[in-house]
Design an enzyme around this catalytic site. Sequence first.
Site, PDB file in Angstrom:
ATOM      1  N   ALA A  54       0.751  -1.292  -0.031  1.00  0.00           N
ATOM      2  CA  ALA A  54       0.025   0.037   0.109  1.00  0.00           C
ATOM      3  C   ALA A  54       0.971   1.273  -0.070  1.00  0.00           C
ATOM      4  CB  ALA A  54      -0.889  -0.057   1.446  1.00  0.00           C
TER       5      ALA A  54
ATOM      6  N   LEU B 135      28.049 -22.747 -25.205  1.00  0.00           N
ATOM      7  CA  LEU B 135      29.027 -23.420 -24.228  1.00  0.00           C
ATOM      8  C   LEU B 135      29.289 -24.753 -24.662  1.00  0.00           C
ATOM      9  CD1 LEU B 135      27.495 -22.287 -20.777  1.00  0.00           C
ATOM     10  CD2 LEU B 135      29.496 -21.886 -21.499  1.00  0.00           C
TER      11      LEU B 135
ATOM     12  N   LYS C  52      22.793 -23.460 -14.450  1.00  0.00           N
ATOM     13  CA  LYS C  52      22.534 -23.131 -15.653  1.00  0.00           C
ATOM     14  C   LYS C  52      20.813 -22.938 -15.962  1.00  0.00           C
ATOM     15  CE  LYS C  52      23.496 -24.198 -20.506  1.00  0.00           C
ATOM     16  NZ  LYS C  52      22.156 -24.008 -21.209  1.00  0.00           N
TER      17      LYS C  52
ATOM     18  N   ARG D 127      20.207 -13.406 -27.733  1.00  0.00           N
ATOM     19  CA  ARG D 127      21.557 -13.750 -28.318  1.00  0.00           C
ATOM     20  C   ARG D 127      21.617 -13.823 -29.706  1.00  0.00           C
ATOM     21  NH1 ARG D 127      23.511 -18.389 -29.842  1.00  0.00           N
ATOM     22  NH2 ARG D 127      25.718 -18.847 -29.270  1.00  0.00           N
TER      23      ARG D 127
ATOM     24  N   LYS E 222      33.203 -22.332 -15.086  1.00  0.00           N
ATOM     25  CA  LYS E 222      33.962 -21.485 -15.443  1.00  0.00           C
ATOM     26  C   LYS E 222      35.522 -21.374 -14.830  1.00  0.00           C
ATOM     27  CE  LYS E 222      30.021 -18.838 -16.682  1.00  0.00           C
ATOM     28  NZ  LYS E 222      29.300 -17.490 -16.330  1.00  0.00           N
TER      29      LYS E 222
ATOM     30  N   LYS F 118      25.286 -31.053 -18.685  1.00  0.00           N
ATOM     31  CA  LYS F 118      24.134 -31.188 -18.916  1.00  0.00           C
ATOM     32  C   LYS F 118      23.274 -32.031 -17.758  1.00  0.00           C
ATOM     33  CE  LYS F 118      22.146 -29.198 -22.065  1.00  0.00           C
ATOM     34  NZ  LYS F 118      21.598 -27.848 -22.212  1.00  0.00           N
TER      35      LYS F 118
HETATM   36  C1  LIG Z   1      30.469 -17.929 -20.262  1.00  0.00           C
HETATM   37  C2  LIG Z   1      29.439 -17.516 -21.082  1.00  0.00           C
HETATM   38  C3  LIG Z   1      29.483 -17.958 -22.636  1.00  0.00           C
HETATM   39  C4  LIG Z   1      28.945 -16.008 -20.824  1.00  0.00           C
HETATM   40  N1  LIG Z   1      29.833 -15.115 -21.237  1.00  0.00           N
HETATM   41  C5  LIG Z   1      30.225 -14.434 -22.376  1.00  0.00           C
HETATM   42  O1  LIG Z   1      29.272 -14.378 -23.258  1.00  0.00           O
HETATM   43  C6  LIG Z   1      31.366 -13.983 -22.548  1.00  0.00           C
HETATM   44  C7  LIG Z   1      31.644 -13.269 -23.997  1.00  0.00           C
HETATM   45  C8  LIG Z   1      32.756 -12.735 -24.289  1.00  0.00           C
HETATM   46  C9  LIG Z   1      33.758 -12.515 -23.153  1.00  0.00           C
HETATM   47  O2  LIG Z   1      35.002 -11.997 -23.503  1.00  0.00           O
HETATM   48  C10 LIG Z   1      35.278 -10.661 -23.763  1.00  0.00           C
HETATM   49  C11 LIG Z   1      35.897 -10.406 -24.924  1.00  0.00           C
HETATM   50  C12 LIG Z   1      36.210  -8.938 -25.183  1.00  0.00           C
HETATM   51  C13 LIG Z   1      35.412  -7.792 -24.435  1.00  0.00           C
HETATM   52  C14 LIG Z   1      34.621  -8.325 -23.239  1.00  0.00           C
HETATM   53  C15 LIG Z   1      34.563  -9.503 -23.072  1.00  0.00           C
HETATM   54  C16 LIG Z   1      33.541 -12.987 -21.925  1.00  0.00           C
HETATM   55  C17 LIG Z   1      32.213 -13.606 -21.508  1.00  0.00           C
HETATM   56  C18 LIG Z   1      27.958 -18.154 -20.622  1.00  0.00           C
HETATM   57  C19 LIG Z   1      27.020 -18.387 -21.337  1.00  0.00           C
HETATM   58  C20 LIG Z   1      25.906 -19.096 -20.844  1.00  0.00           C
HETATM   59  C21 LIG Z   1      25.530 -19.258 -19.456  1.00  0.00           C
HETATM   60  C22 LIG Z   1      24.575 -19.818 -18.830  1.00  0.00           C
HETATM   61  N2  LIG Z   1      23.449 -20.153 -19.449  1.00  0.00           N
HETATM   62  N3  LIG Z   1      24.561 -19.899 -17.656  1.00  0.00           N
HETATM   63  C23 LIG Z   1      25.510 -19.474 -16.792  1.00  0.00           C
HETATM   64  N4  LIG Z   1      25.306 -19.241 -15.271  1.00  0.00           N
HETATM   65  N5  LIG Z   1      26.435 -18.898 -17.144  1.00  0.00           N
HETATM   66  C24 LIG Z   1      26.690 -18.852 -18.573  1.00  0.00           C
HETATM   67  N6  LIG Z   1      27.776 -18.403 -19.251  1.00  0.00           N
END
Ligand SMILES: CC(C)(CNC(=O)c1ccc(Oc2ccccc2)cc1)c1ccc2c(N)nc(N)nc2n1
Length: 326
Positions: free
Chosen positions: A33, A82, A114, A135, A285, A309
Site C-alpha cells: 500500500a 557453451l 544453468k 543472443r 568457468k 547437462k
Molecule cells: C560464459 C558464457 C558464454 C557467458 N560469457 C560471455 O558471453 C562472454 C563473452 C565474451 C567474453 O570476453 C570478452 C571479450 C572481449 C571483451 C569483453 C569480453 C567474456 C564472456 C555463458 C553462457 C551461458 C551461461 C548460462 N546459460 N548460465 C550461466 N550461469 N553462465 C553462462 N555463461
Amino acid sequence: MSQIEKKINELRKQLQHYNHQYYVLDNPSVPDAEYDRLMNELIKLEEAHPELITPDSPTQRVGAKPLDVFEKVEHTTPMLSLANAFDVQDLRDFDRRIRESLSVDQVEYVAELKIDGLAVSLRYQDGVFVQGATRGDGSVGEDITQNLRTVRSIPLAINETNPIEVRGEVFMPKQSFLKLNEKRQEQELDLFANPRNAAAGSLRQLDPKIAAERNLDVFIYAVGEWQAGTSATHSEHLQYLSELGFKTNPEWKKCDNIDEVIQYVESWIDRRNELAYDIDGIVIKVDRLEYQDILKTTAKSPRWAIAYKFPAEEVVTKLIDVDFSV
Ligand SMILES: CC(C)(CNC(=O)c1ccc(Oc2ccccc2)cc1)c1ccc2c(N)nc(N)nc2n1
C-alpha cells in the site's frame, strides 16, 4: 533545482530502492500500500510535468505502443555458446586440457546453475539501461529493449557511469508458468510446453503490455563489454554485478579444483526440483580472467567454460511444443 524536481527525484530514489529490495533481493521492505501510494504520487507529478520524465524513472517500465518488428542488434563482443559435458569424465577431461594448456597443477573454477531460459544482453550508458537484445546467432540478436524494461528485476538505472554490457538469462518461474497455462486453458489457447518456451514466447511479443503481465525474471551471469573492468576473477565480477544492482543467482560457488566442482554438480542433480525455476545443468568457468584470456575461445564457445547437462526430466504430459526459438 525546483521543489518539484527535488520531490520527483526523492520519490524515484525511494521507489528504485524498494524495487531493488522486492525484485532483486526478494526481500520486500515496505507494505504494498505504501509502495503504491508513492508510485501514484510520482505518476501524478510526472503527468503534471511531462518534461521532467526520464527513461530510468520507475514509472517508465511498460512502453505505450506495440512495435511493428524487432530491429537487429550487433553484439560488440560475441555472446558465446557453451560446449557440453555429459558425465564426470568429461569434466575431468575439461580440467586436464586446461591445466596442460596453462602448465599449472591446479585451476580454480566458479560453478553456477544453468538457468533454463533465454540468454539476453543488457547495455547501460551513463548508468541508464539503453538497449537489451536476444543472443540470436551470438553475433546478431533482436532488439527487445521494450520487453526487457518490463522485467522488474532488470534495473533501469545502475551506479556505474562507464558504459557496461552484461549478459544473463531471462526465465519464467515455475509457479508463473503453471498459472499462465491454467489461464490459457480457460481461454482455450495453446499451452506452453515449458517455462523456457513461455519466456521466449513472452519476449517475442511486439506489445510490451503482454510481456509486462508474464512475471518474467532474470539472473545476470557475465560481464561483456566493460572498459573500466579491473577485476582479476569471474567471482569478483559476480560480486560487482550484485553491488551494481543486478540480480545474480545466489547458488554460485567458488571451487578450488575440479573435485569440488564435481561435488557441487552431484549435489544439484537431485536438488533442482527445490528451485523456483528450471535449470538444465551447471556451468563451470575458470575463475581467473588472465587464464580465460590465455585459453581464449574456439569459433563459438570459450575453452575456459563448459556446461554440465543434466539428463532431461521425463515429460509427464507432452504439451504442444511451441517453438519461439529467439
Ligand atoms: C560464459 C558464457 C558464454 C557467458 N560469457 C560471455 O558471453 C562472454 C563473452 C565474451 C567474453 O570476453 C570478452 C571479450 C572481449 C571483451 C569483453 C569480453 C567474456 C564472456 C555463458 C553462457 C551461458 C551461461 C548460462 N546459460 N548460465 C550461466 N550461469 N553462465 C553462462 N555463461
